[in-house]
Motif scaffolding. Structure first.
Motif, PDB file in Angstrom:
ATOM      1  N   ALA A 112     -13.421   3.208 -42.184  1.00 59.76           N
ATOM      2  CA  ALA A 112     -13.914   2.572 -43.413  1.00 59.76           C
ATOM      3  C   ALA A 112     -15.344   3.006 -43.706  1.00 59.76           C
ATOM      4  O   ALA A 112     -15.733   3.196 -44.857  1.00 59.76           O
ATOM      5  CB  ALA A 112     -13.824   1.049 -43.283  1.00 59.76           C
ATOM      6  N   GLU A 113     -16.109   3.191 -42.632  1.00 60.95           N
ATOM      7  CA  GLU A 113     -17.504   3.568 -42.833  1.00 60.95           C
ATOM      8  C   GLU A 113     -17.638   4.944 -43.482  1.00 60.95           C
ATOM      9  O   GLU A 113     -18.489   5.149 -44.344  1.00 60.95           O
ATOM     10  CB  GLU A 113     -18.222   3.553 -41.493  1.00 60.95           C
ATOM     11  N   VAL A 114     -16.761   5.870 -43.049  1.00 59.79           N
ATOM     12  CA  VAL A 114     -16.793   7.203 -43.664  1.00 59.79           C
ATOM     13  C   VAL A 114     -16.521   7.075 -45.160  1.00 59.79           C
ATOM     14  O   VAL A 114     -17.201   7.695 -45.993  1.00 59.79           O
ATOM     15  CB  VAL A 114     -15.737   8.121 -43.013  1.00 59.79           C
ATOM     16  N   LEU A 115     -15.533   6.250 -45.511  1.00 55.99           N
ATOM     17  CA  LEU A 115     -15.181   6.064 -46.923  1.00 55.99           C
ATOM     18  C   LEU A 115     -16.355   5.483 -47.699  1.00 55.99           C
ATOM     19  O   LEU A 115     -16.648   5.888 -48.828  1.00 55.99           O
ATOM     20  CB  LEU A 115     -13.954   5.150 -47.037  1.00 55.99           C
ATOM     21  N   HIS A 118     -19.155   7.957 -48.379  1.00 63.03           N
ATOM     22  CA  HIS A 118     -18.787   8.906 -49.427  1.00 63.03           C
ATOM     23  C   HIS A 118     -18.350   8.209 -50.707  1.00 63.03           C
ATOM     24  O   HIS A 118     -17.833   8.863 -51.618  1.00 63.03           O
ATOM     25  CB  HIS A 118     -17.686   9.842 -48.918  1.00 63.03           C
ATOM     26  N   ARG A 119     -18.543   6.892 -50.776  1.00 61.78           N
ATOM     27  CA  ARG A 119     -18.142   6.078 -51.935  1.00 61.78           C
ATOM     28  C   ARG A 119     -16.709   6.392 -52.363  1.00 61.78           C
ATOM     29  O   ARG A 119     -16.430   6.683 -53.519  1.00 61.78           O
ATOM     30  CB  ARG A 119     -19.094   6.322 -53.111  1.00 61.78           C
ATOM     31  N   LEU A 120     -15.808   6.344 -51.362  1.00 62.30           N
ATOM     32  CA  LEU A 120     -14.393   6.565 -51.656  1.00 62.30           C
ATOM     33  C   LEU A 120     -13.659   5.241 -51.436  1.00 62.30           C
ATOM     34  O   LEU A 120     -14.046   4.459 -50.569  1.00 62.30           O
ATOM     35  CB  LEU A 120     -13.803   7.622 -50.717  1.00 62.30           C
ATOM     36  N   GLY A 121     -12.620   4.979 -52.207  1.00 67.10           N
ATOM     37  CA  GLY A 121     -11.847   3.742 -52.050  1.00 67.10           C
ATOM     38  C   GLY A 121     -12.502   2.624 -52.850  1.00 67.10           C
ATOM     39  O   GLY A 121     -13.708   2.408 -52.778  1.00 67.10           O
ATOM     40  N   ASP A 125     -10.856  -3.849 -50.153  1.00 61.83           N
ATOM     41  CA  ASP A 125      -9.395  -3.790 -50.137  1.00 61.83           C
ATOM     42  C   ASP A 125      -8.903  -2.357 -50.264  1.00 61.83           C
ATOM     43  O   ASP A 125      -7.993  -1.943 -49.555  1.00 61.83           O
ATOM     44  CB  ASP A 125      -8.794  -4.628 -51.274  1.00 61.83           C
ATOM     45  N   GLY A 126      -9.508  -1.638 -51.187  1.00 65.02           N
ATOM     46  CA  GLY A 126      -9.141  -0.244 -51.401  1.00 65.02           C
ATOM     47  C   GLY A 126      -9.360   0.567 -50.141  1.00 65.02           C
ATOM     48  O   GLY A 126      -8.539   1.413 -49.774  1.00 65.02           O
ATOM     49  N   ARG A 127     -10.484   0.271 -49.475  1.00 66.55           N
ATOM     50  CA  ARG A 127     -10.774   1.019 -48.250  1.00 66.55           C
ATOM     51  C   ARG A 127      -9.762   0.680 -47.168  1.00 66.55           C
ATOM     52  O   ARG A 127      -9.296   1.561 -46.448  1.00 66.55           O
ATOM     53  CB  ARG A 127     -12.193   0.710 -47.764  1.00 66.55           C
ATOM     54  N   ARG A 128      -9.409  -0.630 -47.067  1.00 68.34           N
ATOM     55  CA  ARG A 128      -8.440  -1.034 -46.043  1.00 68.34           C
ATOM     56  C   ARG A 128      -7.107  -0.305 -46.275  1.00 68.34           C
ATOM     57  O   ARG A 128      -6.473   0.186 -45.350  1.00 68.34           O
ATOM     58  CB  ARG A 128      -8.227  -2.555 -46.111  1.00 68.34           C
ATOM     59  N   GLN A 129      -6.722  -0.244 -47.544  1.00 67.80           N
ATOM     60  CA  GLN A 129      -5.490   0.447 -47.929  1.00 67.80           C
ATOM     61  C   GLN A 129      -5.537   1.909 -47.472  1.00 67.80           C
ATOM     62  O   GLN A 129      -4.602   2.440 -46.876  1.00 67.80           O
ATOM     63  CB  GLN A 129      -5.361   0.348 -49.468  1.00 67.80           C
ATOM     64  N   ALA A 165     -11.753  12.956 -39.996  1.00 68.30           N
ATOM     65  CA  ALA A 165     -12.070  14.194 -40.708  1.00 68.30           C
ATOM     66  C   ALA A 165     -11.339  14.246 -42.048  1.00 68.30           C
ATOM     67  O   ALA A 165     -11.866  14.737 -43.044  1.00 68.30           O
ATOM     68  CB  ALA A 165     -11.696  15.403 -39.850  1.00 68.30           C
ATOM     69  N   LEU A 166     -10.114  13.693 -42.081  1.00 71.92           N
ATOM     70  CA  LEU A 166      -9.307  13.752 -43.308  1.00 71.92           C
ATOM     71  C   LEU A 166      -9.690  12.683 -44.329  1.00 71.92           C
ATOM     72  O   LEU A 166      -9.259  12.745 -45.469  1.00 71.92           O
ATOM     73  CB  LEU A 166      -7.819  13.597 -42.960  1.00 71.92           C
ATOM     74  N   ALA A 167     -10.492  11.704 -43.910  1.00 73.50           N
ATOM     75  CA  ALA A 167     -10.831  10.578 -44.787  1.00 73.50           C
ATOM     76  C   ALA A 167     -11.426  11.037 -46.116  1.00 73.50           C
ATOM     77  O   ALA A 167     -11.188  10.442 -47.158  1.00 73.50           O
ATOM     78  CB  ALA A 167     -11.786   9.627 -44.071  1.00 73.50           C
ATOM     79  N   VAL A 168     -12.203  12.114 -46.071  1.00 74.96           N
ATOM     80  CA  VAL A 168     -12.880  12.577 -47.290  1.00 74.96           C
ATOM     81  C   VAL A 168     -12.035  13.589 -48.054  1.00 74.96           C
ATOM     82  O   VAL A 168     -12.509  14.203 -49.010  1.00 74.96           O
ATOM     83  CB  VAL A 168     -14.253  13.189 -46.950  1.00 74.96           C
ATOM     84  N   GLN A 169     -10.783  13.760 -47.641  1.00 75.17           N
ATOM     85  CA  GLN A 169      -9.862  14.713 -48.261  1.00 75.17           C
ATOM     86  C   GLN A 169     -10.422  16.120 -48.376  1.00 75.17           C
ATOM     87  O   GLN A 169     -10.474  16.688 -49.475  1.00 75.17           O
ATOM     88  CB  GLN A 169      -9.434  14.200 -49.639  1.00 75.17           C
ATOM     89  N   PRO A 170     -10.826  16.692 -47.237  1.00 77.21           N
ATOM     90  CA  PRO A 170     -11.384  18.045 -47.272  1.00 77.21           C
ATOM     91  C   PRO A 170     -10.269  19.066 -47.445  1.00 77.21           C
ATOM     92  O   PRO A 170      -9.103  18.757 -47.202  1.00 77.21           O
ATOM     93  CB  PRO A 170     -12.018  18.184 -45.883  1.00 77.21           C
TER      94      PRO A 170
END
Lengths: 329, 326
Positions: A112-115, A118-121, A125-129, A165-170
């Motif tokens: 969740a922290e990575v998200l 990078h202000r993703l999710g 709730d969005g991040r948990r998803q 590593a995949l959290a940011v969709q590289p």
């Protein structure tokens, strides 16, 4: 034709010598290209510069000369937005998954922290998803979100590292010896996962390993490195089955094959060299002190990586001459 | 038939001071003089602890031998006190490790370490010096004179492994136990060490027990293999037999999980589901059952002993291979 995911040109990295020792030339002019969705395998032994190369490609260190770009965007080490954007394109997965996970944080919190960074999710709730999605992507269930690193096996921790590593969709993963710390029965799981994700997500991989069988299994093309140089490059099967550089040949034959008949066959008539001093010679080819084919010219001139037909290239005076004489392999 | 040189029977090792948890649960192994035997297993299988127990090197009281027998040439090692054991270690049976620095003293020159080892085993000092030079060149260190005078930190990883092997061989042991001594080395250096051990073993008629997780190293080096899982030997076979027709489903799964010659590029490799059992929570059945594609009701009832499966072969599995599904 697929686009180029990663391009590096003339990458040089020199470290200052400590305690009055001469500088260490970790990389001595390496160029590479990884197509989108493809895998470039980089194989070599300790001191060949493969981990330095990984660190340059993701911007953890700056090259002394040369440069690299990912999806056409220059790699930079400078903190700020450009660096965050780079991190969204290329991510590094290390050999020891535990060293890259915070022991005091649950897997869910780490992801969740990575998200968040990078202000993703959308919101918590969005991040948990998204954390759930990521854990499923690497074949771990949602229940792993509440686990701490010490509650994970080596294979599970490595999959968490891949999920992070995949959290940011590289578009690109640089995998630095990702299977070395894993038990044999878990390696298959990670290799299968990497192949599956590449097919599904179109990821490009830079796969770094000393393990020739892993490199062969996963790579489309291979670079063989020795003392900071690429000594041979080409399609995986050509390089490993019909090596041109004497070092590639020695490396491929040295790896014990888990099949006694095949292993004995490969080694027939081979003599194993004595231990050598890995210090780089002052001039000439860096492999020349160990090389069974060395000629006078090899002690004087360091050969460039010369292109050959079939997408191959080799940095060896003798191999280039022989390839020229016998035509393309 | 003569007795084997080293006979291990029902060896059990436990962890914990109170009621110990058994992590080596009855290991049987015979090693003949001049033979090369491999012990294969993953982390936690008990392969290293079994060998440390053989040499009386377990870190007590955290870990201790709970039972069994280890006989070397007829002498029961588990009954020996430390001074007697110390005479056996080195002189008759020696061990080398993954990390050479675990057997070398960083503060002493290489020469001093080997000479003192020999002197401790009753060799006179002048002879010990000669022998030191001899073994260092025997392990392929070209510049033996320089290496002798060096401190460990001045040598590369491959050279340190050779120094450790030289030290282990200096007393001409009958058995050399090697615990993953090449795992941290580059493959070209590993190749040199493996061929060196093969040569020295043949010259000295020394028995070698090689502990490893690497099936490739097994294929190259040893004559016979014991596969360990959850603290026991689950399969035992000659090297060619083991690779051609594994008799335990765990061995079969390990072999299928590796990219081997003939495996298609990027093909899906066979995974072994789940993970090894927690030794504190073993039930009454076969410990491999939760991961085993061949398992059924029969396997829940009791843990199989090593059952005879032909000449020189044994497998701790209720199902002979010809009854396997799939």
């Amino acid at each position: 034709m697929a686009g180029v995911a990663v391009r590096g040109w003339d990458l040089v990295k020199t470290y200052r010598g400590t305690g009055g020792r001469p500088p260490v030339r970790a990389l001595r002019g390496v160029s590479l290209e990884v197509p989108s969705g493809g895998t470039l395998g980089i194989v070599g032994e300790s001191g060949c510069g493969k981990s330095t190369l990984a660190r340059l490609l993701v911007g953890l260190e700056a090259p002394s000369r040369g440069g690299a770009e990912v999806d056409g965007v220059p790699v930079t080490t400078r903190a700020g937005d450009a660096r965050l954007q780079l991190a969204r394109r290329i991510q590094l997965v290390f050999q020891d998954p535990f060293s890259s996970l915070d022991p005091r944080r649950t897997v869910g919190r780490t992801l969740a922290e990575v998200l968040q960074v990078h202000r993703l999710g959308e919101g918590a709730d969005g991040r948990r998803q998204r954390v759930t999605e990521l854990l499923e992507m690497v074949a771990l269930g949602t229940r792993f979100a509440d686990r701490y690193p010490h509650e994970l096996s080596g294979g599970q921790a490595q999959r968490v590292a891949v999920a992070r590593a995949l959290a940011v969709q590289p578009g690109v993963l640089v995998l630095d010896e990702p299977t070395s710390a894993l038990d044999v029965s878990v390696r298959a799981e990670l290799l299968n996962l990497l192949v599956g994700m590449q097919d599904r997500l179109g990821l490009a991989y830079v796969f770094i390993s000393h393990d020739v069988s892993m490199i062969r299994h996963l790579s489309d093309r291979i670079l063989v490195m020795y003392l900071g140089k690429v000594v041979e490059a080409g399609p995986y099967d050509a390089v490993l089955d019909r090596p041109l550089h004497p070092y590639t040949e020695a490396l491929a034959a040295a790896v014990p094959v888990p099949d006694p008949g095949v292993d004995a066959e490969r080694r027939r008539g081979r003599s194993v060299g004595a231990p050598v001093d890995l210090r780089e010679p002052d001039r000439g080819c860096p492999y020349q002190p160990r090389c069974p084919l060395a000629e006078p010219v090899c002690r004087e001139v360091d050969p460039d990586l010369g292109a050959l037909p079939g997408g191959r290239a080799v940095a060896c005076h003798v191999a280039v001459r022989q390839a020229g004489a016998s035509g393309p392999s | 038939m003569a007795h084997p040189l080293l006979t291990i029977r029902g060896l059990r090792v436990g962890v914990g001071r109170g009621v110990p948890v058994e992590i080596v649960r009855g290991v049987d192994l015979d090693v003949d003089g001049g033979e090369k035997v491999g012990i294969v297993g993953e982390s936690g299988s008990g392969k290293t602890l079994s060998m440390l127990a053989v040499l009386g090197l377990l870190p007590t009281p955290a870990l201790r031998v709970l039972g069994g027998s280890v006989r070397l040439g007829g002498v029961e090692l588990l009954d020996l006190d430390e001074p007697h054991l110390r005479r056996v270690r080195g002189a008759r049976i020696a061990m080398i490790y993954q990390d050479p620095m675990s057997s070398l003293n960083p503060l002493l020159r290489v020469r001093t370490q080997i000479v003192e080892t020999l002197v401790a085993h009753g060799v006179d000092r002048r002879r010990a010096r000669e022998r030191t030079r001899e073994v260092l060149s025997q392990v392929g260190l070209r510049d033996a004179a320089r290496v002798e005078g060096a401190f460990p930190h001045e040598l590369s990883g491959g050279m340190l492994q050779r120094v450790m092997i030289a030290m282990a061989l200096s007393t001409q042991p009958e058995v050399l136990i090697a615990d993953e001594p090449t795992t941290a080395l580059d493959v070209t250096v590993q190749e040199q060490i493996l061929s060196l051990v093969g040569e020295l073993q043949a010259q000295n008629r020394m028995a070698v027990v090689w502990v490893t997780h690497d099936l490739g190293v097994v294929a190259r080096l040893v004559d016979r293999v014991a596969v360990m899982y959850a603290g026991r030997v689950v399969e035992h076979a000659s090297t060619p037999d083991l690779f051609a027709r594994p008799q335990h489903p765990y061995t079969a799964a390990l072999l299928a999980s590796l990219p081997r010659p003939g495996t298609a590029h990027r093909a899906t490799l066979r995974q072994i589901p789940g993970s090894p059992p927690d030794p504190a929570r073993l039930g009454s059945g076969c410990p491999y059952l939760p991961r085993c594609p061949q398992g059924d009701q029969e396997c829940r009832v009791a843990e199989p002993d090593l059952l005879d499966r032909g000449p020189g072969r044994a497998s701790a599995c209720w199902k002979p291979r010809d009854r396997w599904q799939g």
